[in-house]
Design a protein around this motif. Sequence first.
Motif, PDB file in Angstrom:
ATOM      1  N   TRP A 265       5.856   4.100   2.185  1.00  0.00           N
ATOM      2  CA  TRP A 265       6.475   5.138   3.004  1.00  0.00           C
ATOM      3  C   TRP A 265       7.175   4.557   4.234  1.00  0.00           C
ATOM      4  CZ3 TRP A 265       7.967   9.782   1.910  1.00  0.00           C
ATOM      5  CH2 TRP A 265       7.377  10.456   0.830  1.00  0.00           C
ATOM      6  N   HIS A 266       6.584   3.528   4.841  1.00  0.00           N
ATOM      7  CA  HIS A 266       7.269   2.873   5.968  1.00  0.00           C
ATOM      8  C   HIS A 266       8.583   2.238   5.503  1.00  0.00           C
ATOM      9  CE1 HIS A 266       4.692   3.358   9.425  1.00  0.00           C
ATOM     10  NE2 HIS A 266       3.613   2.959   8.750  1.00  0.00           N
TER      11      HIS A 266
ATOM     12  N   THR B  94       0.845  -1.179   0.000  1.00  0.00           N
ATOM     13  CA  THR B  94       0.000   0.000   0.000  1.00  0.00           C
ATOM     14  C   THR B  94       0.891   1.243   0.000  1.00  0.00           C
ATOM     15  OG1 THR B  94      -0.084   0.206   2.415  1.00  0.00           O
ATOM     16  CG2 THR B  94      -1.737  -1.233   1.378  1.00  0.00           C
TER      17      THR B  94
ATOM     18  N   LEU C 259       1.029   3.426   2.267  1.00  0.00           N
ATOM     19  CA  LEU C 259       1.624   3.537   3.594  1.00  0.00           C
ATOM     20  C   LEU C 259       2.792   2.560   3.758  1.00  0.00           C
ATOM     21  CD1 LEU C 259       1.380   5.098   6.242  1.00  0.00           C
ATOM     22  CD2 LEU C 259      -0.194   3.330   7.067  1.00  0.00           C
ATOM     23  N   ASP C 260       2.660   1.354   3.201  1.00  0.00           N
ATOM     24  CA  ASP C 260       3.778   0.401   3.229  1.00  0.00           C
ATOM     25  C   ASP C 260       5.010   0.992   2.552  1.00  0.00           C
ATOM     26  OD1 ASP C 260       2.305  -1.659   4.481  1.00  0.00           O
ATOM     27  OD2 ASP C 260       1.576  -2.414   2.544  1.00  0.00           O
TER      28      ASP C 260
ATOM     29  N   ARG D 259      -7.867   9.083   3.180  1.00  0.00           N
ATOM     30  CA  ARG D 259      -8.873   8.085   2.807  1.00  0.00           C
ATOM     31  C   ARG D 259      -9.068   8.009   1.298  1.00  0.00           C
ATOM     32  NH1 ARG D 259      -7.501   6.757   6.803  1.00  0.00           N
ATOM     33  NH2 ARG D 259      -8.604   6.360   8.760  1.00  0.00           N
TER      34      ARG D 259
ATOM     35  N   LEU E  49       4.288  10.253   6.986  1.00  0.00           N
ATOM     36  CA  LEU E  49       3.664   9.006   7.417  1.00  0.00           C
ATOM     37  C   LEU E  49       2.334   9.269   8.123  1.00  0.00           C
ATOM     38  CD1 LEU E  49       6.779   7.029   8.689  1.00  0.00           C
ATOM     39  CD2 LEU E  49       5.156   6.229   6.957  1.00  0.00           C
ATOM     40  N   ALA E  50       2.308  10.281   8.983  1.00  0.00           N
ATOM     41  CA  ALA E  50       1.066  10.615   9.687  1.00  0.00           C
ATOM     42  C   ALA E  50       0.006  11.100   8.709  1.00  0.00           C
ATOM     43  CB  ALA E  50       1.349  11.683  10.746  1.00  0.00           C
TER      44      ALA E  50
ATOM     45  N   ALA F  16      -1.290   8.097   6.613  1.00  0.00           N
ATOM     46  CA  ALA F  16      -2.110   7.215   7.444  1.00  0.00           C
ATOM     47  C   ALA F  16      -3.516   7.763   7.638  1.00  0.00           C
ATOM     48  CB  ALA F  16      -1.440   7.005   8.799  1.00  0.00           C
ATOM     49  N   ALA F  17      -3.644   9.090   7.623  1.00  0.00           N
ATOM     50  CA  ALA F  17      -4.948   9.721   7.835  1.00  0.00           C
ATOM     51  C   ALA F  17      -5.747   9.871   6.547  1.00  0.00           C
ATOM     52  CB  ALA F  17      -4.753  11.097   8.481  1.00  0.00           C
TER      53      ALA F  17
END
Length: 306
Positions: free
Chosen positions: A200-201, A195, A197-198, A280, A273-274, A277-278
């Motif tokens: 970016w992590h 994803t 988010l993945d 949608r 990251l924040a 994560a927020a």
Amino acid sequence: MTAILTAVSTVETDHLAALESEAVHIIREVVAEFDRPVLLFSGGKDSAVLLHVALRAFYPAPLPFPLLHVDTGHNFPEVIAYRDRLVADLGLRLHVAAVQDWIDDGRLTERPDGTRNPLQTVPLLDTITEHRFDAVFGGARRDEDRARAKERIVSLRDAFGGWDPRRQRPELWSLYNGRHTAGEHVRVFPLSNWTELDVWHYIARRDVPIPGIYYAHEREVFARDGMWLTAGEWGGPRRGEQLLTKSVRYRTVGDASCTGAVESTAATLAEVLAEVAASRITERGATRADDRLSEAAMERKREGYF
């Protein structure tokens, strides 16, 4: 660039490590099975992560295949500078298929709307044919778009580069069928199950270098169709569209004529990251005008795109 190859032997057992392990397995399997692979590299975050994983897959040996960038000529200067710097630092081989060359010799015609994203198909297919590439790695993810969600990890393309859903093979138990006839090739998507988010992590964990425009910066932009676009020869601002200086960042990069920025103050990895994560809405849905043309815009892969 030494961070790219650090901690290769470190044992990790979390979700991100599992995704990396899957991608490494896919890349190694394809290199073992195919004769002339190539990795599509635009300088965006997904292709940067894909390249990083590929480097780890073969360390300490050099990368056993070249990179390919289909350059629209409307890319962000920061991204092209990043691409060239990375290739030089790592001693990689890069093929550049410039859309402008196809326009200059009459094989393509400039679009009235100024965008060149749909013009990438012909240079891509011509370059694949010229160099006889039989496996083309891409950084696409299934969470980006409903058309991409339909893709197999190893996606068969016919002699014209087209995608036929009826000819795609099942991939049970992570078994990938790369069989193809002369003239056909496959597109391979090792990051399919990741994803945004993945990604970016992973960038944070592996210290993957990416262009600075992914972080908040001051930029002159104008509003069009609910997006903040940057000015350029591709058409804008038009009458009634006012240039404003905003704090923005890019969630995805591509042809600047159809890639929008988002207002943001996220200037660090932790802040990005924040923010992600927020969110949608996917990065393509939020900032890519070409994907808003229709619900099936990405289905141009039937013609050889993607």
